[in-house]
Enzyme design. Structure first.
Site, mmCIF file in Angstrom:
data_model
loop_
_atom_site.group_PDB
_atom_site.id
_atom_site.type_symbol
_atom_site.label_atom_id
_atom_site.label_comp_id
_atom_site.label_asym_id
_atom_site.label_seq_id
_atom_site.Cartn_x
_atom_site.Cartn_y
_atom_site.Cartn_z
ATOM 1 N N CYS A 147 7.213 6.122 4.690
ATOM 2 C CA CYS A 147 7.996 6.992 3.623
ATOM 3 C C CYS A 147 8.106 8.330 4.257
ATOM 4 C CB CYS A 147 6.699 7.385 2.566
ATOM 5 S SG CYS A 147 5.245 7.587 3.076
HETATM 6 N N1 LIG Z 1 2.029 3.657 -0.714
HETATM 7 C C1 LIG Z 1 2.895 4.083 -0.426
HETATM 8 O O1 LIG Z 1 3.634 5.245 -0.533
HETATM 9 C C2 LIG Z 1 3.728 3.364 0.920
HETATM 10 C C3 LIG Z 1 5.103 3.786 1.243
HETATM 11 C C4 LIG Z 1 5.521 3.293 2.636
HETATM 12 C C5 LIG Z 1 4.763 2.164 3.267
HETATM 13 N N2 LIG Z 1 3.798 1.660 2.840
HETATM 14 C C6 LIG Z 1 2.949 0.639 3.489
HETATM 15 O O2 LIG Z 1 3.013 -0.609 2.699
HETATM 16 C C7 LIG Z 1 1.807 -1.262 2.955
HETATM 17 C C8 LIG Z 1 1.232 -1.537 1.546
HETATM 18 O O3 LIG Z 1 1.023 -0.384 1.181
HETATM 19 P P1 LIG Z 1 0.287 0.046 -0.534
HETATM 20 O O4 LIG Z 1 -0.014 1.223 -0.741
HETATM 21 O O5 LIG Z 1 1.055 -0.874 -1.522
HETATM 22 O O6 LIG Z 1 -1.146 -0.692 -0.158
HETATM 23 P P2 LIG Z 1 -2.119 -1.112 -1.048
HETATM 24 O O7 LIG Z 1 -1.916 -0.460 -2.443
HETATM 25 O O8 LIG Z 1 -3.557 -0.928 -0.631
HETATM 26 O O9 LIG Z 1 -2.232 -2.676 -1.529
HETATM 27 C C9 LIG Z 1 -2.253 -3.491 -0.371
HETATM 28 C C10 LIG Z 1 -2.131 -4.999 -1.083
HETATM 29 O O10 LIG Z 1 -2.326 -5.851 0.180
HETATM 30 C C11 LIG Z 1 -3.346 -6.924 -0.274
HETATM 31 N N3 LIG Z 1 -4.529 -7.002 0.742
HETATM 32 C C12 LIG Z 1 -5.392 -6.121 1.231
HETATM 33 N N4 LIG Z 1 -5.975 -6.554 2.082
HETATM 34 C C13 LIG Z 1 -5.356 -7.618 2.674
HETATM 35 C C14 LIG Z 1 -5.551 -8.648 3.675
HETATM 36 N N5 LIG Z 1 -6.546 -8.408 4.500
HETATM 37 N N6 LIG Z 1 -4.848 -9.744 3.743
HETATM 38 C C15 LIG Z 1 -3.841 -9.722 2.710
HETATM 39 N N7 LIG Z 1 -3.698 -9.042 1.878
HETATM 40 C C16 LIG Z 1 -4.293 -8.033 1.699
HETATM 41 C C17 LIG Z 1 -4.115 -6.292 -1.528
HETATM 42 O O11 LIG Z 1 -4.403 -7.428 -2.327
HETATM 43 P P3 LIG Z 1 -5.888 -7.417 -3.081
HETATM 44 O O12 LIG Z 1 -6.465 -6.134 -2.807
HETATM 45 O O13 LIG Z 1 -5.483 -7.853 -4.503
HETATM 46 O O14 LIG Z 1 -6.570 -8.425 -2.331
HETATM 47 C C18 LIG Z 1 -2.808 -5.486 -2.121
HETATM 48 O O15 LIG Z 1 -2.004 -6.421 -3.031
HETATM 49 C C19 LIG Z 1 0.799 -0.683 3.868
HETATM 50 O O16 LIG Z 1 1.074 -1.302 5.163
HETATM 51 C C20 LIG Z 1 1.423 0.933 3.764
HETATM 52 O O17 LIG Z 1 1.096 1.564 5.041
HETATM 53 C C21 LIG Z 1 3.005 2.437 1.819
#
Ligand SMILES: NC(=O)c1ccc[n+]([C@@H]2O[C@H](COP(=O)([O-])OP(=O)(O)OC[C@H]3O[C@@H](n4cnc5c(N)ncnc54)[C@H](OP(=O)(O)O)[C@@H]3O)[C@@H](O)[C@H]2O)c1
Length: 337
Positions: A147
């Site tokens: 981001c």
């Molecule tokens: N948040 C942002 O603004 C943003 C922006 C750009 C990029 N990103 C990147 O995008 C990715 C996702 O971000 P997010 O903010 O959406 O994260 P998040 O809210 O923490 O969601 C993570 C997701 O992955 C699943 N998960 C967690 N541990 C896992 C594992 N060991 N194996 C498989 N699935 C797993 C979780 O599912 P359950 O908990 O239901 O199991 C949940 O659906 C990250 O790599 C982050 O760095 C985030």
């Protein structure tokens, strides 16, 4: 209809992917995964969702039979599933950081683990369409940018490539707390984040090597970048105030004409007055503005970290690699206030 899988569907980016895909005319979500909420319907996790609400969350990414998979998983989790998805002919847009850095040694330094799939690092295309969409069109694997890098690079890369600015590039960034993901942390949960502004990620936030790599590919070597992110008590949005040095006498019109040339075919980048975050909320737009402060250039860049900084940029990339219109399903307006 083309078929999409969303891995990590219960996270913040997963939820935003589902929300925006629910209005996509050519993509149908056929698989959504979660570790902890497998077995639940999407409708029970997201009562606001109408389309896809009957789909049951699965724990098994290997069930993906899709044209494209969106991976919204924590850092270092995607590299475990990408090889098998590619082997099955599924194109991948990884929203996490696993395929952004080209050098496996740099990946290990930044993420603290050896890369599990170094063979696909060279193949992965960095998915910032406004800086090079042709390579994305023919990719199998797209590394969706972070981001902060998206907000910074859209502002700086065209000026850097045109030789109008020199280092150091000082990026003072403010982000809402959804950037930290859905699991509360000691610094991002409400009592800690509300009522304060918290500078973090010094001396080297994980997004800094990504910015350096992208600016070096625009014109090597990359300039020094001083990047300080701050957590602010908002849910969504990133606003970067970027301080650059002009290589010659600062001419705002020269900056504007580089942006006009670079973004003539990029409807998601808007150049104009000082931006407000609500304009970008829930959209794939990035708002840029150049102002003269004491005769020096200052650039403001605003976007939604869950939108152009994440989920909607991933859909833009998927549109490109599936041969669809780049803007399909992405024309929703932002908020007025
Ligand atoms: N948040 C942002 O603004 C943003 C922006 C750009 C990029 N990103 C990147 O995008 C990715 C996702 O971000 P997010 O903010 O959406 O994260 P998040 O809210 O923490 O969601 C993570 C997701 O992955 C699943 N998960 C967690 N541990 C896992 C594992 N060991 N194996 C498989 N699935 C797993 C979780 O599912 P359950 O908990 O239901 O199991 C949940 O659906 C990250 O790599 C982050 O760095 C985030």
């Amino acid at each position: 209809m083309l078929r999409a899988a969303v891995l990590g569907a219960t996270g913040y980016l997963g939820g935003e992917l589902l929300r925006v895909l629910s209005q996509h005319p050519s993509l149908d979500v056929v698989l959504a995964t979660s570790g902890r909420q497998a077995g639940a319907t999407l409708g029970s996790v997201y009562p606001g969702l109408s389309r896809f609400s009957e789909l049951v969350l699965s724990a098994d990414a290997d069930r993906a039979d899709a044209d494209v998979a969106f991976l919204a998983l924590p850092a270092t989790e995607s590299m475990a599933v990408v090889p098998s998805l590619l082997e099955r002919g599924i194109r991948v847009v990884d929203l996490g950081p696993d395929y952004r850095l080209k050098d496996p040694a740099e990946f290990r330094r930044v993420y603290g683990k050896p890369h599990a799939d170094p063979g696909h690092l060279a193949e992965a295309v960095y998915g910032l369409p406004e800086l090079g969409r042709d390579a994305i069109r023919s990719a199998r694997l797209v590394a969706n940018p972070g981001c902060y890098p998206t907000a910074t690079l859209l502002a700086v890369a065209p000026l850097w490539r045109a030789g109008l600015v020199e280092g150091p590039i000082v990026v003072d960034a403010k982000s809402g707390t959804s950037g930290a993901g859905a699991s509360p942390t000691p610094t991002s949960h409400h009592p800690e984040a509300a009522g304060t502004v918290w500078p973090y990620g010094t001396p080297e936030h994980r997004h800094l090597p990504e910015m350096r790599q992208a600016l070096a590919s625009a014109a090597a070597p990359a300039p020094p970048i001083v990047f300080v992110p701050h957590l602010v008590p908002l849910v969504r949005g990133i606003l970067c105030s970027i301080y650059v040095r002009s290589t010659g006498p600062f001419d705002p019109l020269a900056f504007a004409s580089v942006y006009a040339r670079s973004y003539a075919d990029s409807p998601f980048v808007r150049v104009g007055g000082v931006p407000r975050l609500p304009w970008a909320a829930g959209t794939n737009r990035c708002f840029l503005s150049v102002v003269s402060v004491g005769g020096a250039p200052v650039i403001f860049s605003a976007l939604d970290n869950l939108g152009k900084g994440g989920a909607t940029q991933a859909i833009q990339n998927a549109n490109l690699l599936l041969g669809l219109e780049e803007t399909l399903g992405l024309t929703q307006p932002g908020f007025a206030v």
